[in-house]
Design an enzyme around this catalytic site. Structure first.
Site, PDB file in Angstrom:
ATOM      1  N   SER A 192       0.671  -1.505  -0.175  1.00  0.00           N
ATOM      2  CA  SER A 192       0.292  -0.036   0.302  1.00  0.00           C
ATOM      3  C   SER A 192       0.942   1.015  -0.127  1.00  0.00           C
ATOM      4  O   SER A 192       0.652   2.266  -0.693  1.00  0.00           O
ATOM      5  CB  SER A 192      -1.061  -0.339   1.045  1.00  0.00           C
ATOM      6  N   ARG A 249     -12.328 -14.329  -2.499  1.00  0.00           N
ATOM      7  CA  ARG A 249     -11.581 -15.336  -1.477  1.00  0.00           C
ATOM      8  C   ARG A 249     -12.763 -15.970  -0.654  1.00  0.00           C
ATOM      9  O   ARG A 249     -11.722 -16.869  -0.053  1.00  0.00           O
ATOM     10  CB  ARG A 249     -11.470 -14.126  -0.270  1.00  0.00           C
ATOM     11  N   GLY A 270      -5.209  -3.662  -7.918  1.00  0.00           N
ATOM     12  CA  GLY A 270      -6.372  -2.896  -7.966  1.00  0.00           C
ATOM     13  C   GLY A 270      -5.832  -1.742  -6.840  1.00  0.00           C
ATOM     14  O   GLY A 270      -6.963  -0.617  -7.019  1.00  0.00           O
ATOM     15  N   LYS A 292     -11.978  -8.414  -4.061  1.00  0.00           N
ATOM     16  CA  LYS A 292     -10.692  -8.603  -3.868  1.00  0.00           C
ATOM     17  C   LYS A 292     -10.023  -9.735  -5.292  1.00  0.00           C
ATOM     18  O   LYS A 292     -11.078  -9.790  -6.132  1.00  0.00           O
ATOM     19  CB  LYS A 292     -10.214  -9.170  -2.611  1.00  0.00           C
ATOM     20  N   SER A 352     -13.492   1.305   2.532  1.00  0.00           N
ATOM     21  CA  SER A 352     -12.474   0.970   1.640  1.00  0.00           C
ATOM     22  C   SER A 352     -11.647   2.165   1.196  1.00  0.00           C
ATOM     23  O   SER A 352     -11.359   2.956   1.247  1.00  0.00           O
ATOM     24  CB  SER A 352     -13.268   0.833   0.106  1.00  0.00           C
ATOM     25  N   ASP A 385      -7.180  -8.210   4.605  1.00  0.00           N
ATOM     26  CA  ASP A 385      -5.828  -8.981   3.150  1.00  0.00           C
ATOM     27  C   ASP A 385      -5.844 -10.398   4.300  1.00  0.00           C
ATOM     28  O   ASP A 385      -5.360 -10.751   3.470  1.00  0.00           O
ATOM     29  CB  ASP A 385      -5.377  -7.876   2.894  1.00  0.00           C
ATOM     30  N   ARG A 431       1.490   4.523  -3.011  1.00  0.00           N
ATOM     31  CA  ARG A 431       1.504   5.975  -2.625  1.00  0.00           C
ATOM     32  C   ARG A 431       2.727   6.692  -2.457  1.00  0.00           C
ATOM     33  O   ARG A 431       2.433   7.698  -2.899  1.00  0.00           O
ATOM     34  CB  ARG A 431       1.086   5.913  -1.347  1.00  0.00           C
TER      35      ARG A 431
HETATM   36  C1  S3P Z   1      -5.482  -1.172   0.253  1.00  0.00           C
HETATM   37  C2  S3P Z   1      -6.851  -1.301   1.021  1.00  0.00           C
HETATM   38  C3  S3P Z   1      -7.844  -2.817   0.902  1.00  0.00           C
HETATM   39  C4  S3P Z   1      -6.926  -3.424   0.712  1.00  0.00           C
HETATM   40  C5  S3P Z   1      -5.874  -3.438  -0.258  1.00  0.00           C
HETATM   41  C6  S3P Z   1      -5.106  -2.478  -0.857  1.00  0.00           C
HETATM   42  C7  S3P Z   1      -5.255   0.018  -0.277  1.00  0.00           C
HETATM   43  O1  S3P Z   1      -8.675  -2.992  -0.246  1.00  0.00           O
HETATM   44  O2  S3P Z   1      -7.614  -5.046   0.812  1.00  0.00           O
HETATM   45  O3  S3P Z   1      -5.343  -4.928  -0.654  1.00  0.00           O
HETATM   46  O4  S3P Z   1      -3.865   0.054  -0.640  1.00  0.00           O
HETATM   47  O5  S3P Z   1      -5.601   1.143  -0.292  1.00  0.00           O
HETATM   48  P1  S3P Z   1      -9.752  -2.101  -0.159  1.00  0.00           P
HETATM   49  O6  S3P Z   1     -10.236  -0.774   0.437  1.00  0.00           O
HETATM   50  O7  S3P Z   1     -10.964  -2.470  -1.416  1.00  0.00           O
HETATM   51  O8  S3P Z   1     -10.812  -2.781   0.856  1.00  0.00           O
END
Ligand code: S3P
Length: 428
Positions: free
Chosen positions: A21, A347, A93, A343, A167, A316, A25
């Site tokens: 994450s 899952r 994602g 996901k 989220s 996760d 960023r």
């Molecule tokens: C993430 C947020 C989560 C997580 C993903 C990473 C992020 O997803 O499952 O692996 O870096 O912002 P969601 O925001 O869809 O819950």
């Protein structure tokens, strides 16, 4: 309960790779900031690399100095150029959703954002709808609101949004859209999701005004300057080895330099409540994030009620937590986790299918699954369902039990943790 056959070699210490994450960023914020930045600890895996590649197509220079270390030179958010070809986020994602926000808010910008087979199945309406409410021009070229996404960036309006989902991807997408367009965003979510984006905004000198509960406001100007982004180790990757060490028969494991952001440590809370002995050491702060080392001791685990408000912070880690559940007194239950179906794979379906194939009597519901105490499992061919965390979870189970649990395709592990198998092998 299943019995573990594993022992941890004495003096065992590991480091896990950079947080996924925070790595995504670090690319986005170093691209928004004009001038030179440095990134250290970057996760060298397919997902964050795809995000980096996409931003290099927009004119940001990323020069690698050693693995995980980059010198960045960005023309700044007002000078990012439209790419000549599609931006491919692969399996990521986070990469596609956060970038979609940032790019929708850039006036005179045009791009098509796409990804692999798994990413093209994932819901994008959750970001498309609020971005359109801000005045954004973003359309789904795939069926039923799925990627590819076509974006014609423009000046967006200030925005107030109350999200039904906890989220961090949706939250960060909307915040980044506001930052690109230099407008105020007032955001509220149902529970606290990971707040790395907010931490990075603060770290770069931006202001976040807290309102009641899970509501806050960010206000322009957002003129960020280049700086050093230090990415900590990923607790989601560490989770596999935390579970391995807790369930081992003897020994002790030290995992160094892990991000311990309070919105990410639900896995520690749950495992400790289940009876796990985990100590936090050497706590410090870097780039607005809490960091520390974890010392893990073999422990007996028992079933607990996992509270709904903890779900966003363990989302996760549920696959590997389920593996811990196979070794727990009275079994395991997860509920209020319907977003698991959106996901890298569904899952709930992936875990239930694989558990059943090993002989576990598991009951599936729309928002989770449950099984009673497990006495035995048998070898099976595990299906990864194009999902790295499913593949890694069952490899840990195989290491603990010594059972042959071959994975149909474990190449998905490279999306987040290419070194996983080497680290696992080092446990002997
Ligand atoms: C993430 C947020 C989560 C997580 C993903 C990473 C992020 O997803 O499952 O692996 O870096 O912002 P969601 O925001 O869809 O819950």
């Amino acid at each position: 309960m299943l019995e573990s056959k594993k022992e941890i070699p004495s003096g065992m210490q590991i480091k896990v790779p950079g947080d996924k994450s925070v790595s995504h960023r670090s690319v986005l914020f170093s691209s928004l900031a004009k001038g030179k930045s440095k990134i250290t600890g970057f996760l060298e895996a397919e997902d964050p690399r795809n995000t980096m590649k996409s931003f290099s197509q927009l004119g940001v220079e990323f020069k690698i100095t050693s693995p995980g270390e980059y010198l960045v030179n960005s023309p700044g958010k007002h000078n990012l150029k439209s790419p000549n070809s599609e931006l491919d986020f692969g399996n990521g994602g986070t990469g596609i959703r956060l970038s979609a926000g940032l790019l929708t808010g850039l006036p005179n910008f045009h791009a098509v954002l796409t990804g692999d087979e798994s990413l093209k199945k994932r819901p994008m309406k959750r970001i498309i709808d609020p971005l359109r409410s801000m005045g954004g021009d973003i359309i789904a070229l795939g069926e039923d609101g799925r990627a590819p996404l076509e974006i014609r960036g423009k000046q967006l309006r200030p925005f107030q949004y109350k999200s039904k989902l906890a989220s961090a991807q949706v939250k960060s997408c909307i915040l980044l859209a506001g930052i690109s367009s230099d407008v105020e965003v007032d955001y509220e979510e149902s529970e606290l999701s990971r707040d790395h984006t907010e931490n990075m905004i603060r770290f770069l000198g931006g202001k976040i005004e807290k309102k009641e509960h899970f509501r806050f406001v960010i206000k322009p100007p957002y003129e960020f300057e280049g700086t050093e982004f230090k990415v900590p180790g990923d607790i989601s990757s560490a989770a596999f080895f935390i579970v391995l060490a807790l369930l081992s028969k003897k020994g002790e494991l030290l995992i160094q330099n892990i991000g311990l952001n309070p919105a990410r440590v639900g896995i520690l809370t749950v495992l400790k409540d289940m009876g796990g002995k985990i100590e936090e050491e050497n706590i410090r702060e870097e780039c607005g994030e809490k960091i520390g080392d974890l010392r893990i001791h073999p422990s007996g685990l028992k079933r607990i009620d996992i509270k709904p408000e903890l779900i966003p912070s363990i989302i996760d880690e549920i696959p590997i937590l389920t593996i811990a559940g196979l070794f727990s007194e009275n079994g395991f239950k997860i509920s209020h986790a319907e977003d698991l179906r959106a996901k890298e794979s569904d899952r709930i379906h992936s875990m239930v299918t694989n558990l059943k194939s090993m002989g576990v009597k598991v009951e599936e519901s729309q928002d989770g699954y449950e099984f009673e105490e497990v006495d035995a499992i048998h070898p099976a061919l595990i299906q990864s369902f194009l999902d790295h965390r499913i593949a890694m979870s069952f490899q840990i189970l195989s290491a603990l039990t010594g059972l042959d649990l071959r994975i149909d395709d474990d190449s998905w592990i490279d999306t987040s943790f290419p070194d996983f198998k080497n680290i696992l092998r080092s446990f002997g």
